[in-house]
Design a protein around this motif. Structure first.
Motif: not given
Length: 124
Positions: A20-27, A29-35, A94-98
């Motif tokens: 699974l892949s989860c692509a994020a918008s915004g500049r 992204f690297s500051s978010y914990v992802m789950g 399945y859900y990805c979250g930030a």
């Protein structure tokens, strides 16, 4: 704010693999914990895996430990969930979250943004 778009789900036989892949918008992204979380029919949403902003810390549910791997590529604003040795009981949406939490959290209520969900079906 961040928007999350998931891909990679589908139908697979038991013992097979999916990513699974989860692509994020915004500049930022690297500051978010992802789950990653999942919801099977008739069940509550449950934690699957989470990863720190740097990728150096990751947590897994006991049910997937040793079979699933979470990773992220901050240059591509994408988080992945590699799922191996899949079992019928892994069937779920399945859900990805930030989350903006500083520490890696396994609690879905602490996540601020969610993807649309992606169906994974494992046949026996």
């Amino acid at each position: 704010q961040v928007q999350l778009v998931e891909s990679g789900g589908g139908l697979v036989q038991a013992g097979g693999s999916l990513r699974l892949s989860c692509a994020a918008s915004g500049r930022t992204f690297s500051s978010y914990v992802m789950g990653w979380f999942r919801r099977a029919p008739g069940k509550e949403r449950e934690f699957v895996a989470a990863i720190s902003w740097s990728g150096g810390i990751s947590y897994y549910a006991d049910s997937v430990k040793g079979r699933f791997t979470i990773s992220r590529d901050n240059a591509k604003n994408t988080v992945y969930l590699q799922m191996n040795s899949l079992k019928p009981e892994d069937t779920a949406v399945y859900y990805c979250g930030a989350t903006t939490k500083v520490v890696v959290t396994t609690t879905w209520e602490e996540y601020d943004y969610w993807g649309q969900g992606n169906q994974v079906t494992v046949s026996s």
